[in-house]
Each structure stands twice: as C-alpha cells, then as structure tokens.
Write a protein that holds these residues in place. Sequence first.
Motif, PDB file in Angstrom:
ATOM      1  N   UNK A   3       0.860  -1.177   0.000  1.00  0.00           N
ATOM      2  CA  UNK A   3       0.000   0.000   0.000  1.00  0.00           C
ATOM      3  C   UNK A   3       0.896   1.226   0.000  1.00  0.00           C
ATOM      4  N   UNK A   4       0.955   1.918  -1.148  1.00  0.00           N
ATOM      5  CA  UNK A   4       1.770   3.129  -1.276  1.00  0.00           C
ATOM      6  C   UNK A   4       0.886   4.346  -1.089  1.00  0.00           C
ATOM      7  N   UNK A   5       1.232   5.180  -0.133  1.00  0.00           N
ATOM      8  CA  UNK A   5       0.445   6.387   0.083  1.00  0.00           C
ATOM      9  C   UNK A   5       0.555   7.284  -1.143  1.00  0.00           C
ATOM     10  N   UNK A   6      -0.574   7.774  -1.590  1.00  0.00           N
ATOM     11  CA  UNK A   6      -0.601   8.629  -2.780  1.00  0.00           C
ATOM     12  C   UNK A   6      -0.022   9.997  -2.459  1.00  0.00           C
ATOM     13  N   UNK A   7       0.774  10.481  -3.375  1.00  0.00           N
ATOM     14  CA  UNK A   7       1.258  11.860  -3.338  1.00  0.00           C
ATOM     15  C   UNK A   7       1.132  12.419  -4.749  1.00  0.00           C
ATOM     16  N   UNK A   8       1.187  13.720  -4.857  1.00  0.00           N
ATOM     17  CA  UNK A   8       0.984  14.378  -6.154  1.00  0.00           C
ATOM     18  C   UNK A   8       1.968  13.884  -7.218  1.00  0.00           C
ATOM     19  N   UNK A   9       3.153  13.474  -6.796  1.00  0.00           N
ATOM     20  CA  UNK A   9       4.129  12.987  -7.784  1.00  0.00           C
ATOM     21  C   UNK A   9       3.727  11.653  -8.408  1.00  0.00           C
ATOM     22  N   UNK A  10       2.717  10.998  -7.830  1.00  0.00           N
ATOM     23  CA  UNK A  10       2.201   9.747  -8.389  1.00  0.00           C
ATOM     24  C   UNK A  10       0.916   9.972  -9.191  1.00  0.00           C
ATOM     25  N   UNK A  11       0.669  11.197  -9.569  1.00  0.00           N
ATOM     26  CA  UNK A  11      -0.562  11.557 -10.286  1.00  0.00           C
ATOM     27  C   UNK A  11      -0.752  10.757 -11.560  1.00  0.00           C
ATOM     28  N   UNK A  12       0.302  10.612 -12.353  1.00  0.00           N
ATOM     29  CA  UNK A  12       0.180   9.879 -13.622  1.00  0.00           C
ATOM     30  C   UNK A  12      -0.231   8.424 -13.388  1.00  0.00           C
ATOM     31  N   UNK A  13       0.313   7.811 -12.343  1.00  0.00           N
ATOM     32  CA  UNK A  13      -0.040   6.431 -12.021  1.00  0.00           C
ATOM     33  C   UNK A  13      -1.510   6.323 -11.625  1.00  0.00           C
ATOM     34  N   UNK A  14      -1.958   7.253 -10.790  1.00  0.00           N
ATOM     35  CA  UNK A  14      -3.349   7.238 -10.354  1.00  0.00           C
ATOM     36  C   UNK A  14      -4.298   7.449 -11.533  1.00  0.00           C
ATOM     37  N   UNK A  15      -4.002   8.428 -12.356  1.00  0.00           N
ATOM     38  CA  UNK A  15      -4.842   8.714 -13.529  1.00  0.00           C
ATOM     39  C   UNK A  15      -4.887   7.508 -14.463  1.00  0.00           C
ATOM     40  N   UNK A  16      -3.746   6.924 -14.716  1.00  0.00           N
ATOM     41  CA  UNK A  16      -3.684   5.763 -15.600  1.00  0.00           C
ATOM     42  C   UNK A  16      -4.527   4.610 -15.055  1.00  0.00           C
TER      43      UNK A  16
END
Length: 92
Positions: A5-18
């Motif tokens: 479980x990786x805490x979401x941060x803004x730098x992971x935006x592309x991963x979340x959107x994808x």
Amino acid sequence: MDLVFEKFSKKKSDELISFLTSEDWKYHVDSKLESNMIQNKIESKYYTNKEQATFLVKIKSEIVGFLRVYDLNNEEDETPLFDIRVKHSQRG
C-alpha cells in the motif's frame, strides 16, 4: 502475493490517472472516470488532506487497486468511509 500500500502523493498523479481511467467501475457512482476530472481532484486535494488518505495498492510494481479512506476527522460522525477499486483481472 505480497500487497504493498503506497500512500498517494501528487508525484504519483500519472499512475493514479492511468489506473482509474483504465477500466469502467460499474459498481461506483462515477463508473467511467476521465483524466481531466481526476487531475482536477488531485489539484483540489480531494485524494489527500487532513480528512482523507489515498493509497495505490501494488503487487510488485503493478497497480492492482486503489483505496481512498475519507471522513477521517469528521467530528460529527466518527465512522470513516472508503472507496476501494480493484483491477478486474485481480478480482476473485
């Protein structure tokens, strides 16, 4: 199978959107998400703030799920809510 479980941060935006745009989420209110809608939510801190926490669920480096817990500091209702989405290919 080791889940991470990786805490979401803004730098992971592309991963979340994808991940969120990769499938239809037929059991959710917003069943088809669009990248601009997710990006707007990221910018408005919808996924991360004092009342919400979001995690990308991974097996090895592949995102297989998403977990958003919210109403964490809601003084009126002490019961947090959640939004969980699991990639279709990973559902049992």
